[in-house]
Design an enzyme around this catalytic site. Structure first.
Site, PDB file in Angstrom:
ATOM      1  N   CYS A 222      31.654  42.077  35.851  1.00 58.78           N
ATOM      2  CA  CYS A 222      30.766  42.755  34.890  1.00 58.78           C
ATOM      3  C   CYS A 222      31.464  42.951  33.547  1.00 58.78           C
ATOM      4  CB  CYS A 222      30.353  44.127  35.430  1.00 58.78           C
ATOM      5  SG  CYS A 222      29.638  44.077  37.047  1.00 58.78           S
TER       6      CYS A 222
HETATM    7  N1  SAJ Z   1      39.368  49.554  34.149  1.00 57.97           N
HETATM    8  C1  SAJ Z   1      40.425  50.017  33.383  1.00 57.97           C
HETATM    9  N2  SAJ Z   1      40.358  51.278  32.879  1.00 57.97           N
HETATM   10  C2  SAJ Z   1      39.284  52.080  33.111  1.00 57.97           C
HETATM   11  C3  SAJ Z   1      38.227  51.593  33.892  1.00 57.97           C
HETATM   12  C4  SAJ Z   1      38.287  50.326  34.408  1.00 57.97           C
HETATM   13  O1  SAJ Z   1      41.407  49.313  33.160  1.00 57.97           O
HETATM   14  O2  SAJ Z   1      39.293  53.216  32.646  1.00 57.97           O
HETATM   15  C5  SAJ Z   1      39.415  48.183  34.671  1.00 57.97           C
HETATM   16  C6  SAJ Z   1      39.325  48.126  36.162  1.00 57.97           C
HETATM   17  O3  SAJ Z   1      40.597  48.206  36.745  1.00 57.97           O
HETATM   18  C7  SAJ Z   1      38.667  46.768  36.396  1.00 57.97           C
HETATM   19  C8  SAJ Z   1      37.775  46.603  35.185  1.00 57.97           C
HETATM   20  O4  SAJ Z   1      38.274  47.496  34.188  1.00 57.97           O
HETATM   21  O5  SAJ Z   1      39.634  45.756  36.416  1.00 57.97           O
HETATM   22  C9  SAJ Z   1      36.321  46.935  35.481  1.00 57.97           C
HETATM   23  O6  SAJ Z   1      36.342  48.178  36.098  1.00 57.97           O
HETATM   24  P1  SAJ Z   1      34.979  49.065  36.288  1.00 57.97           P
HETATM   25  O7  SAJ Z   1      35.421  50.428  36.718  1.00 57.97           O
HETATM   26  O8  SAJ Z   1      34.144  48.974  35.098  1.00 57.97           O
HETATM   27  O9  SAJ Z   1      34.324  48.424  37.565  1.00 57.97           O
HETATM   28  P2  SAJ Z   1      33.264  47.291  37.740  1.00 57.97           P
HETATM   29  O10 SAJ Z   1      33.624  46.027  37.081  1.00 57.97           O
HETATM   30  O11 SAJ Z   1      33.003  47.266  39.196  1.00 57.97           O
HETATM   31  O12 SAJ Z   1      32.023  47.857  36.948  1.00 57.97           O
HETATM   32  C10 SAJ Z   1      30.963  48.397  37.666  1.00 57.97           C
HETATM   33  C11 SAJ Z   1      29.829  48.308  36.699  1.00 57.97           C
HETATM   34  N3  SAJ Z   1      28.603  48.472  37.421  1.00 57.97           N
HETATM   35  C12 SAJ Z   1      27.570  47.730  37.059  1.00 57.97           C
HETATM   36  O13 SAJ Z   1      27.616  46.888  36.177  1.00 57.97           O
HETATM   37  C13 SAJ Z   1      26.345  47.966  37.818  1.00 57.97           C
HETATM   38  C14 SAJ Z   1      29.945  49.375  35.639  1.00 57.97           C
HETATM   39  O14 SAJ Z   1      28.722  49.467  34.899  1.00 57.97           O
HETATM   40  C15 SAJ Z   1      30.217  50.700  36.246  1.00 57.97           C
HETATM   41  O15 SAJ Z   1      30.271  51.700  35.235  1.00 57.97           O
HETATM   42  C16 SAJ Z   1      31.540  50.593  36.962  1.00 57.97           C
HETATM   43  O16 SAJ Z   1      31.309  49.708  38.066  1.00 57.97           O
HETATM   44  C17 SAJ Z   1      32.014  51.933  37.455  1.00 57.97           C
HETATM   45  O17 SAJ Z   1      31.685  52.938  36.817  1.00 57.97           O
HETATM   46  O18 SAJ Z   1      32.772  51.929  38.419  1.00 57.97           O
END
Ligand code: SAJ
Length: 461
Positions: free
Chosen positions: A294
């Protein structure tokens, strides 16, 4: 149907009603009574939770997936998606409310169909909507008057109208009259124990008000809150804003991490302190880069869409640049740590601890660990990985050997240990006690005493 005993005027109204109105009303009645049969195309981390939720809401669900092995397992009530238990799938199958098939023919019996297929990037990082095109072209031959079609795959504004609509119209189906079309972004967050299909508000935007109303009726049967917007483009754009917001803020905190290293500050302490502000702030944490299907991808669908127009996507581009530089920053940090131990990268044994794209998931797609492994491998390090959730791990062409356990003997055998994903359930204190040198890219060892020489990403302390 209006009963013959009804006054003439009602019968006239019924007769006068356009066929479209009665089609829409018939479909609405089926959706509200759960008598509708719902098709879900794509039974992955988005489609299977949705299909299960619709079955549990009382619909009869036809799940369609091109992966015949997945279909076979689902037909036996076995789930391969962490967020949906096999018990739930088996119960839906047993109740006769869910059947999986690899044939689109099942669409012919559906009153509504929801398309949940991947929208990755091509090698040149342009959008790849080939799965949407192929799913649409496979379902259209079985589409029929009175059907609702919804696209959920994350994509650039305009896709539903420009890619799906014409293919339906080519079958003499008229949008908003005898077929209904909408977009509704998926909001499945893998491993999120708090938010699932039912309690995550669902945005829906139809090509006509009737399309919106019917899409809202379908989701309203399985989701607590449905949010109607004025068009599919508004719904497509809302989704891209949600994930661009995350990518940009992760890019910001990664840049702050680099500044903290130079200013001899600890970014983790700084973020923790800033997060005490009860309003106007939302904490993000730095890391070795961003992974998943995403956040690294969705913003680029938006920047691609406006390429060539006289608007810029500076925040998207800069965040992408900062985030994509984090794996190299991490690899350089490991090299400096080895250097402090008098070790060149070349020939050093390095354990990558956690390679999934984020904590407590098994998915390695776009994981920053891939780039970190590649960069260290190119510099001659001997890499292995340990990740309780990941059974095998490839870093662009080379298979990274797997360490099956991290006991004191194993931990002390590596020249450096790199914590890339901070899964719960890993004994990080033992890593610090028995490791020689530890590079912590996730602050998993925060506040723990360390015998190992330790560096933390974003800390210049
Ligand atoms: N990450 C960071 N720092 C942060 C948050 C994330 O480095 O503060 C990294 C994570 O390690 C990962 C990447 O970014 O490698 C993405 O992380 P994510 O927490 O955004 O997780 P995703 O990719 O699973 O995103 C999903 C998304 N859900 C949908 O698209 C329906 C996102 O919109 C959500 O907000 C997210 O999950 C969530 O909140 O966990």
């Amino acid at each position: 149907m209006t009963p013959s005993s009804a006054p003439k005027s009602a019968r006239r109204n019924q007769a006068a009603q356009s066929p479209a109105k009665s089609l829409s009303q018939d479909l609405l009645a089926k959706l509200q009574s759960r008598k509708a049969t719902v098709g879900v195309v794509g039974l992955g981390y988005v489609g299977l939770p949705l299909a299960t939720a619709f079955a549990e809401a009382g619909f009869s669900v036809v799940g369609i997936d091109v992966d015949a092995r997945r279909v076979k397992r689902l037909a036996k009530g076995e789930s391969d998606i962490d967020d949906v238990s096999s018990e739930r799938v088996a119960a839906a199958v047993k109740a006769g409310r869910f059947r999986a098939t690899d044939s689109y023919r099942g669409i012919a019996e559906c009153d509504a169909v929801v398309v949940c297929v991947p929208t990755p990037l091509r090698k040149n990082r342009d959008p790849d909507i080939s799965y949407i095109v192929s799913a649409t072209e496979s379902l259209v031959p079985f589409a029929h008057p009175g059907m609702l079609v919804i696209l959920e795959s994350t994509t650039y504004p305009g896709t539903t109208r420009e890619v799906v609509q014409p293919r339906l119209e080519a079958r003499q189906l008229r949008i908003g009259e005898n077929v209904f079309l909408a977009f509704s972004p998926e909001r499945i967050d893998p491993a999120n124990k708090k938010f699932g299909v039912k309690n995550t508000p669902k945005v829906v935007g139809g090509l006509t008000p009737d399309c919106t109303k019917l899409a809202a009726a379908l989701y309203g049967a399985a989701v607590d809150t449905v949010v109607e917007v004025s068009s599919p483009e508004a719904a497509e754009m809302a989704k891209l804003l949600e994930n661009t917001f995350r990518a940009v803020n992760i890019g910001l905190v990664n840049e702050i991490a680099l500044l903290c290293e130079r200013l001899h500050l600890d970014v983790w302490e700084v973020v923790r302190a800033a997060a005490t502000k009860p309003f106007g702030f939302m904490p993000f944490t730095p890391g070795p880069g961003i992974g998943g299907h995403c956040i690294p991808v969705d913003p680029l669908y938006l920047s691609w869409r406006v390429r060539g127009m006289d608007v810029k996507t500076r925040f998207i581009d800069i965040a992408d640049e900062v985030n994509r530089a984090m794996p190299a920053h991490t690899a350089n940090g490991v090299a400096e740590l080895l250097n402090e131990c008098g070790k060149p990268v070349k020939g050093s044994s390095v354990l990558l601890l956690g390679v999934a794209y984020k904590k407590n998931v098994s998915d390695v797609r776009e994981s920053p660990a891939i780039d970190v492994a590649k960069l260290l491998h190119e510099r001659g390090a001997e890499i292995t990985y340990f990740d309780p959730h990941v059974e095998s791990f490839q870093a662009e062409g080379f298979q990274v050997p797997r360490t099956l356990k991290i006991d004191p003997k194993s931990l002390s055998s590596f020249d450096a240990i790199v914590i890339l994903t901070d899964h719960t359930g890993v004994d990080y204190a033992a890593v610090l006690q028995h490791g020689k040198a530890v590079y912590d890219a996730r602050n998993a060892t925060s506040g723990m005493p360390s015998k190992a020489k330790r560096r933390r990403l974003g800390s210049g302390v």
